[in-house]
Each structure stands twice: as C-alpha cells, then as structure tokens.
Design an enzyme around this catalytic site. Sequence first.
Site, short mmCIF file in Angstrom:
data_model
loop_
_atom_site.label_atom_id
_atom_site.label_comp_id
_atom_site.label_asym_id
_atom_site.label_seq_id
_atom_site.Cartn_x
_atom_site.Cartn_y
_atom_site.Cartn_z
N PHE A 46 47.63 -6.75 17.92
CA PHE A 46 48.31 -7.14 19.31
C PHE A 46 47.27 -7.17 20.45
N SER A 66 50.04 -17.48 19.98
CA SER A 66 50.90 -17.75 20.80
C SER A 66 51.33 -19.23 20.95
N TYR A 123 42.50 -18.55 28.02
CA TYR A 123 43.53 -17.35 27.29
C TYR A 123 43.98 -18.09 26.06
N VAL A 176 61.08 -20.51 42.00
CA VAL A 176 61.46 -21.43 40.95
C VAL A 176 60.44 -22.59 40.91
N PHE A 177 59.53 -22.30 40.12
CA PHE A 177 58.47 -23.38 40.16
C PHE A 177 58.59 -24.70 39.65
N LYS A 233 43.02 -17.86 21.82
CA LYS A 233 43.93 -17.77 20.69
C LYS A 233 43.45 -18.75 19.43
N THR A 287 51.33 -21.18 23.14
CA THR A 287 50.37 -21.72 24.06
C THR A 287 49.46 -22.70 23.37
N ASN A 335 55.23 -13.48 34.61
CA ASN A 335 56.39 -14.13 33.82
C ASN A 335 57.63 -14.12 34.37
N ASP A 388 44.45 1.92 20.66
CA ASP A 388 44.68 1.04 22.18
C ASP A 388 43.77 1.70 23.10
N ASP A 418 38.54 1.03 21.99
CA ASP A 418 38.60 -0.36 22.13
C ASP A 418 38.25 -1.16 20.96
N ASN A 430 58.60 -17.26 23.90
CA ASN A 430 58.34 -16.49 25.06
C ASN A 430 59.41 -15.18 24.99
P1 NAD Z 1 50.34 -6.11 26.47
O1 NAD Z 1 49.28 -6.31 27.41
O2 NAD Z 1 51.67 -5.38 26.90
O3 NAD Z 1 49.77 -5.38 25.16
C1 NAD Z 1 48.37 -5.64 24.94
C2 NAD Z 1 47.86 -4.25 24.33
O4 NAD Z 1 46.59 -4.23 24.05
C3 NAD Z 1 47.86 -3.25 25.65
O5 NAD Z 1 48.70 -2.16 25.33
C4 NAD Z 1 46.26 -2.97 26.00
O6 NAD Z 1 46.02 -1.75 26.87
C5 NAD Z 1 45.70 -3.38 24.58
N1 NAD Z 1 44.20 -3.95 24.65
C6 NAD Z 1 44.08 -4.94 25.32
N2 NAD Z 1 42.59 -4.98 25.27
C7 NAD Z 1 42.23 -4.21 24.53
C8 NAD Z 1 41.00 -3.74 23.75
N3 NAD Z 1 39.81 -4.53 24.11
N4 NAD Z 1 40.77 -2.65 23.12
C9 NAD Z 1 41.98 -1.92 22.70
N5 NAD Z 1 43.22 -2.37 23.19
C10 NAD Z 1 43.54 -3.12 24.09
O7 NAD Z 1 50.68 -7.48 25.86
P2 NAD Z 1 51.84 -7.89 24.97
O8 NAD Z 1 52.80 -8.64 25.55
O9 NAD Z 1 52.40 -6.82 24.14
O10 NAD Z 1 51.15 -9.00 24.03
C11 NAD Z 1 50.62 -8.44 22.58
C12 NAD Z 1 49.82 -9.74 21.95
O11 NAD Z 1 50.77 -10.77 22.04
C13 NAD Z 1 48.62 -10.23 22.80
O12 NAD Z 1 47.55 -10.60 22.04
C14 NAD Z 1 49.27 -11.43 23.67
O13 NAD Z 1 48.20 -12.53 23.84
C15 NAD Z 1 50.14 -11.93 22.39
N6 NAD Z 1 51.30 -12.93 23.19
C16 NAD Z 1 52.29 -12.33 24.18
C17 NAD Z 1 53.02 -13.34 24.63
C18 NAD Z 1 53.89 -12.62 25.84
O14 NAD Z 1 54.46 -13.43 26.43
N7 NAD Z 1 54.00 -11.07 26.10
C19 NAD Z 1 53.30 -14.42 24.07
C20 NAD Z 1 52.64 -14.86 23.17
C21 NAD Z 1 51.42 -13.87 22.52
C1 WQD Z 2 58.77 -19.52 32.23
C2 WQD Z 2 59.48 -20.42 32.99
C3 WQD Z 2 57.94 -21.28 34.95
C4 WQD Z 2 58.05 -17.46 36.95
C5 WQD Z 2 53.70 -17.74 29.44
C6 WQD Z 2 52.23 -18.08 28.92
C7 WQD Z 2 52.22 -18.33 27.37
C8 WQD Z 2 52.82 -17.21 26.83
C9 WQD Z 2 54.28 -16.54 27.59
C10 WQD Z 2 51.14 -15.47 26.07
C11 WQD Z 2 58.24 -21.64 33.58
C12 WQD Z 2 59.07 -20.39 35.34
C13 WQD Z 2 58.21 -18.41 36.19
C14 WQD Z 2 58.30 -17.38 38.21
C15 WQD Z 2 59.32 -19.31 37.64
N1 WQD Z 2 52.16 -15.78 27.06
N2 WQD Z 2 58.73 -19.66 36.45
N3 WQD Z 2 59.05 -18.59 38.62
O1 WQD Z 2 54.51 -19.98 31.22
O2 WQD Z 2 56.35 -20.20 29.39
O3 WQD Z 2 54.72 -18.94 29.14
O4 WQD Z 2 54.07 -16.61 29.00
O5 WQD Z 2 50.90 -16.02 25.03
O6 WQD Z 2 50.95 -18.16 26.95
O7 WQD Z 2 51.78 -19.31 29.53
O8 WQD Z 2 56.20 -18.17 30.74
O9 WQD Z 2 57.61 -16.65 32.05
O10 WQD Z 2 55.58 -17.39 33.01
O11 WQD Z 2 57.43 -19.05 32.86
O12 WQD Z 2 59.89 -20.55 38.10
O13 WQD Z 2 58.11 -16.48 39.14
O14 WQD Z 2 59.80 -19.78 34.36
O15 WQD Z 2 57.50 -22.39 35.71
O16 WQD Z 2 59.27 -22.99 33.61
P1 WQD Z 2 55.44 -19.50 30.36
P2 WQD Z 2 56.77 -17.71 32.27
#
Ligand code: NAD
Ligand code: WQD
Length: 350
Positions: free
Chosen positions: A85, A131, A155, A223-224, A159, A133, A205, A36, A63, A185
């Site tokens: 990740f 994701s 973003y 609340v959006f 992916k 997404t 989030n 990391d 990195d 989520n």
């Molecule tokens: P996070 O930001 O907590 O963890 C990501 C980690 O990657 C961090 O520790 C960061 O320091 C490290 N990192 C980023 N760029 C780097 C690089 N160039 N080299 C080395 N390390 C690097 O995020 P998370 O929520 O744990 O998400 C992990 C993965 O899951 C991500 O790829 C994210 O896109 C994906 N994901 C997350 C969510 C979510 O809502 N949390 C949802 C869907 C997918």
């Molecule tokens: C959830 C719900 C908002 C914040 C995002 C990324 C997605 C994935 C997960 C990485 C929605 C509502 C939110 C607030 C609100 N990440 N909300 N007030 O948008 O489903 O997903 O995170 O891959 O790619 O887009 O998650 O937690 O932001 O929102 O009302 O302050 O909560 O409108 O309905 P989302 P979220």
Amino acid sequence: MTTRPLNILLTGGTGYIGSHTAVVLQEAGHCVFIYDNFCNSDPAVSHTLQKITGQPFKTIQGDIRDTALLQQTLETHHIDAVIHFAGLKAVGESGTIPVDYYANNVQGTISLLQAMQAASNQPKTLVFSSSATVYGDPQYLPIDESHPTKATNPYGRTKLHIEEILGDLARADNTWRIACLRYFNPVGAHASGLIGENPNGIPNNLMPFVAQVAVGKLKQLNVFGDDYDTPDGTGVRDYIHVMDLAEGHLAALNYLGRSVGADSATNIHTFNLGTGRGYSVLEMVKAFESASARSVPFHIAPRRAGDIASCYASTALAAEQLGWTAKRDLQAMCDSSWYFQQNVSTSTGR
Ligand code: NAD
Ligand code: WQD
C-alpha cells in the site's frame, strides 16, 4: 475457500486502506505485520487495530526505500506475502513534486522487490495497490481491465510504471504470484468508528471534505463543475466502501494461493475493485445529509483541472475470478464515514 494462515506484510499498513485491510486479514486468521514510515499516518493506529481485533499487531517503522531493513523484516517474520500500500497519493501534489512521487512510489517499489528477491525465505506473492486513475479519461463505460491505460498526472504514471515493472518481473520469473488491484473511489470507515480516512489539512477528496462540512469544521463544499455530460451535470464516480475494498485484498490473496503452479502467462493478474455503480457529487451530498441529519452547504465552482465526467468499473472479472463483489451500499458508506468523523472530532477537538 480458505488458505492456510499466512504471515503477511502490509507496507503502508497504518494508512487508510491498509489499516482496514489489516483488520480483515487478522480476522480471517492471518498474521499481519505492518511496515510504515508514518509520513501520512499515525503510529497510534496499530494500537487502535489491536483494540478492534483484540490481537497484537507488530509494527515496524521504516521506509520502503530502506531495502536492508525490508529484507531483515521479511526474514525475521517469515513473511509469505506482501500487500504493498505504501505510496504518496495526492494527484495535485504529484504535479508540483513529481520527483518525490517517482522516488517514493517507483523507487520504493523497486526497493521492495529487491528485498523480496534477496530474502532467504523468498516471499514471491505480492498484491499491489494500483488505481483507476491509470485509465485516464474513459473511452467507454463501464471500464474493464482491458481498457487502454493513459495516466494524466505524475501520480497516475507512477502506478503505470509500477504495473509495468511488475509485469516484467512476472514474465522473467514464473515463481512470482502478483495481483494489481485498481481501486476506484474508496470511502467510508470501519464500523467501530475507530479507523477511517482522516487526511492532514484540507481534504482533496470529496467524501472527507463533505464529512468535515457536515461536522462544521469546513464551511461549505465547492462542487467542481455542474456542466459535465452527466444526469445532473456533476462528476460521477464509483465509490466503494473501504471494508469491501479490504475484503477484495483477502480474495486476491486467496486467488494467488490457488494459482500456484500456473504457467508464466498467468502469474500476474489485474483486477478492478469497484461497485460498478456511479454516483454524482450532488447525489453524494444528499446521501451524506441524510446519514448525518446535517446540511452540507455547497456552491458550484469551476471544474477542477484534470477531472473527468464519469468513471465506474466493470466488476465482472473480479466477480468471476476472485469470487468477490462489493456488498455495502451508499448508505453504509455515508453512515460509517459520519460515525468516524464524529469520533475524530470528539477525540481530537478538530
Ligand atoms: P494513505 O496515505 O492513507 O496510506 C499510505 C501509507 O503509506 C501511509 O501510512 C504512509 O505513511 C505510508 N507510506 C508512504 N510512503 C512510504 C514509504 N516511503 N515508506 C513507508 N511507508 C510509506 O493512502 P491510502 O488511501 O491508504 O492508499 C493506499 C494505497 O492505495 C496507495 O498506494 C494509494 O496510491 C492507493 N490508492 C488509493 C486510493 C484512494 O483514493 N485512497 C485510490 C486508488 C489507489
Ligand atoms: C470525486 C468527485 C470531483 C472534491 C481521486 C484521484 C484518484 C484516486 C481517487 C488514488 C469529482 C468532485 C471533489 C471537492 C468536488 N486516488 N469534488 N469537490 O478525483 O475521482 O479521484 O481519488 O488513486 O487517482 O484522482 O476523487 O474524491 O477527489 O473527486 O466537487 O472538494 O468529487 O470533481 O467529480 P477523484 P475525488
């Protein structure tokens, strides 16, 4: 089914999802190595992981775009499999600095694949953090893995590009074993309250925002939108406990282990990791109020650009192929998130 102990490298392993997965893998008997650059995490997390599991974690600061260091890491530690990740994940930010997102996520993944190909031990098992997404605005619900993909922000496009690169690689070389996991989520925290989601600045989030309102760090939730075509007008999402998600990675690794010898048409697999159940924003607020015994003041704000009304997973494929389903309910998600939030606030004063 159990596999032999593996040496597993977690890129981004000190982040939110990676750290919980590290615990699950180590407790399953695997040997976990973390790589990391700490751009969105705290190096102290590796000590916390040691505290939770009672076992040391080797953490390499680097990195993912540093191909040489990655190759050296893969060789030195005889890595069998990589869970990838590492990446930037803020949807809004990706619209303002898209080139950074492509460089970090796409270029970073190419660098990782180059290192894996070049490493003398040839680790060719990869689990990738994708994701939900990638599905964009759902055409039908629940969303299954054959749902058309259409990312609506940079973003999400990183992916999708990565999934395509992995598909090309799997087709070109049938000795690879790849799983793309499309998370819905993720919320909640480890039961110890020692690791969880602790974003820098104002959370994007819902769940961390609600937790910070409950603890008094933020004043109220916006609340959006309350005019969506959903039962109470607020957005509906498939929230999944991060520990269930972590266990999904173990199931995916076991699955890839079992698929050795499969033909080239089946050496890349895509799975949704969700619960199959959606909750609205207002349901989440209510559940959190009940878990925390605090009130979560909110007001209705305009819709957030790019948001969709509803999104939840079909979980059938993961259940059938991985033998994995999410087990923890909304109460467990809110309880663990609240416990973690209180610990963070006490230990950091923020
Ligand atoms: P996070 O930001 O907590 O963890 C990501 C980690 O990657 C961090 O520790 C960061 O320091 C490290 N990192 C980023 N760029 C780097 C690089 N160039 N080299 C080395 N390390 C690097 O995020 P998370 O929520 O744990 O998400 C992990 C993965 O899951 C991500 O790829 C994210 O896109 C994906 N994901 C997350 C969510 C979510 O809502 N949390 C949802 C869907 C997918
Ligand atoms: C959830 C719900 C908002 C914040 C995002 C990324 C997605 C994935 C997960 C990485 C929605 C509502 C939110 C607030 C609100 N990440 N909300 N007030 O948008 O489903 O997903 O995170 O891959 O790619 O887009 O998650 O937690 O932001 O929102 O009302 O302050 O909560 O409108 O309905 P989302 P979220």
